[in-house]
Design an enzyme around this catalytic site. Structure first.
Site, PDB file in Angstrom:
ATOM      1  N   GLN A 165       0.812  -1.228   0.000  1.00  0.00           N
ATOM      2  CA  GLN A 165       0.000   0.000   0.000  1.00  0.00           C
ATOM      3  C   GLN A 165       0.848   1.283   0.000  1.00  0.00           C
ATOM      4  O   GLN A 165       0.502   2.268  -0.633  1.00  0.00           O
ATOM      5  CB  GLN A 165      -0.942  -0.007   1.218  1.00  0.00           C
ATOM      6  CG  GLN A 165      -1.786   1.255   1.387  1.00  0.00           C
ATOM      7  CD  GLN A 165      -2.877   1.389   0.337  1.00  0.00           C
ATOM      8  OE1 GLN A 165      -3.921   0.774   0.428  1.00  0.00           O
ATOM      9  NE2 GLN A 165      -2.628   2.203  -0.691  1.00  0.00           N
ATOM     10  N   HIS A 223      -2.688  -2.444  -8.481  1.00  0.00           N
ATOM     11  CA  HIS A 223      -3.474  -1.204  -8.435  1.00  0.00           C
ATOM     12  C   HIS A 223      -2.767  -0.255  -9.402  1.00  0.00           C
ATOM     13  O   HIS A 223      -1.640   0.174  -9.134  1.00  0.00           O
ATOM     14  CB  HIS A 223      -3.455  -0.599  -7.033  1.00  0.00           C
ATOM     15  CG  HIS A 223      -4.417  -1.240  -6.087  1.00  0.00           C
ATOM     16  ND1 HIS A 223      -4.324  -2.553  -5.705  1.00  0.00           N
ATOM     17  CD2 HIS A 223      -5.505  -0.726  -5.436  1.00  0.00           C
ATOM     18  CE1 HIS A 223      -5.315  -2.821  -4.859  1.00  0.00           C
ATOM     19  NE2 HIS A 223      -6.052  -1.737  -4.687  1.00  0.00           N
TER      20      HIS A 223
END
Ligand code: 17E
Ligand code: FE2
Length: 426
Positions: A165, A223
């Site tokens: 992340q 992502h």
């Protein structure tokens, strides 16, 4: 009655799409489905075999289970902890999660993830791909979700993506943490190139992700370009890696919201490269319609990738929920028909074939993204996983956000839900 017996027979099913067994008879004909030893053993009208349990489906729609191709179970059910996301941006969400994850324990991750998975299963989801944040020293989120993958495997198939992340190069330890995650057994390598410190780091991260996927023989789910910046162009880097490495069916680009902001000249060039790269796409319309466009005044962008155009170009598209009550999105139930409904609106997929395609994006499209292959689908010889909907067509399922009456997992009825009953009082 034949001597072959089944553990479960579903009578008078309306299949959401024709099975190969159905080639001999009219596709609109209702069929019986027989199950034994956790497998589908026969599909035909009026099957002459008895089941230990018989379920009269009575013409309702029967589909292969819903596939949740993109969710963050490590952060699920934490909305408001330690604070609510007031700006609604991706960046505030990442900051809140950074604070929340400081107090993460394996038990905390397991309890919330299992609660969320049970809720998803009640809506007919039996295959889930979850990201686990691995940019945190103890790898608690990953260890928790790997334990959950094992704990639920008798009723739910869970894939875990090692997702950095805070960026693969956002902290000097993160690259080693990613490799450790793959050694621990993560199913896929994740990434977040648009959030790396520099564009060069972003490009480098994509190359590293493909290198690791090949070294450890894992899937890829990045992502990618989850930002409104039309200069964010990491999707072309991913497609280039697909073309050069020969990996494609194993690779997924998630979010790709900047694709909604690219100029049409570049989008046309890119689409040609994507067709060569043949990678999978996941749009998360519930979340990106709310996260994106936050720096716009008016006109305000939708911030969702070009679902319709990807679909028209023959690329595999699936739709994900992304969040269930977490720092990025305080709503969310796990019901993929809500995601489909949002996709129909935001991506203007309102034609009849388009709506059916959106239903397919949360079933067979998701299955393709997850590489489930022969482990999925209503076909003789495949695992007996299916759902019975309170609807007669994919269109009606979307229209009514249909109740999933029965969820059949590994040949057993796992969940049964009665539709709400409304009674006029006068
Ligand atoms: N993390 C991220 O980078 N993007 C998202 N949409 C979520 C988490 C939910
Ligand atoms: Fe995500």
């Amino acid at each position: 009655m034949s001597e072959v017996s089944a553990t479960l027979v579903l009578r008078r099913c309306r299949l959401s799409r024709p099975s190969t067994a159905q080639q001999e008879f009219a596709q609109s004909e209702l069929v019986d489905i027989a199950i034994a030893d956790r497998q589908i053993i026969a599909i035909a009208p009026n099957l002459p075999m008895a089941g230990l349990t018989e379920l009269n489906v009575d013409g309702r729609l029967v589909s292969a289970p819903f596939v949740e191709s993109h969710i963050h179970l490590d952060s699920a059910l934490t909305a408001g902890e330690p604070r609510w996301n007031e700006s609604g941006t991706l960046f505030e969400g990442i900051d809140i999660w950074r604070d929340r994850k400081a107090s993460l324990t394996v038990e905390d991750v397991k309890a919330r993830a299992i609660k969320a998975l049970r809720q998803q299963a009640s809506y007919g989801v039996l295959f889930v791909r979850s990201h686990a944040d691995v940019s945190e020293r103890s790898l608690t989120a990953l260890k928790g979700l790997l334990a959950v993958r094992e704990a639920v495997k008798d009723w739910m198939t869970l894939q875990v993506v090692a997702f950095p992340q805070d960026g693969l190069y956002g902290h000097e330890k993160n690259e080693a943490l990613m490799e450790e995650s793959l050694r621990l057994g993560a199913d896929a390598v994740g990434g977040i190139p648009h959030y790396e410190l520099t564009r060069e780091d972003g490009v480098r991260s994509v190359h590293k992700i493909f290198e690791l996927a090949q070294k450890y023989d894992r899937l890829v789910d990045v992502h990618c370009d989850e930002i409104d910046d039309p200069q964010s162009r990491f999707l072309e880097v991913m497609a280039g890696c697909c073309i050069r490495s020969g990996m494609s069916a194993e690779v997924t680009a998630s979010h790709t919201t900047a694709f909604g902001s690219y100029n049409d000249a570049y989008a046309l060039k890119l689409m040609g490269i994507l067709r060569r790269g043949k990678l999978n796409f996941i749009a998360n319309p519930l979340i990106n319609i709310t996260l994106q466009g936050r720096t716009d005044t008016y006109p305000k962008r939708r911030g969702v990738t070009r679902v319709k155009e990807l679909w028209h170009n023959g690329l595999n598209v699936s739709l994900g929920h992304d969040c269930i009550q977490d720092p990025w999105y305080s709503l969310g139930t796990g019901n993929l028909l809500s995601v489909v409904e949002m996709a129909v609106h935001v991506c203007q997929m309102t034609g009849q074939a388009e709506m059916a395609a959106c239903f397919d994006m949360v079933t067979m499209g998701g299955a393709r993204t997850l590489n489930l292959r022969d482990g999925y689908g209503i076909e003789v010889g495949r695992p007996a996983n299916l759902v019975v909907l309170e609807a007669e067509s994919r269109y009606e399922a979307i229209l009514r956000r249909a109740t999933v009456r029965y969820v059949i997992s590994r040949g057993r009825v796992l969940v049964e839900t009665a539709p709400p009953v409304t009674r006029w009082v006068e």
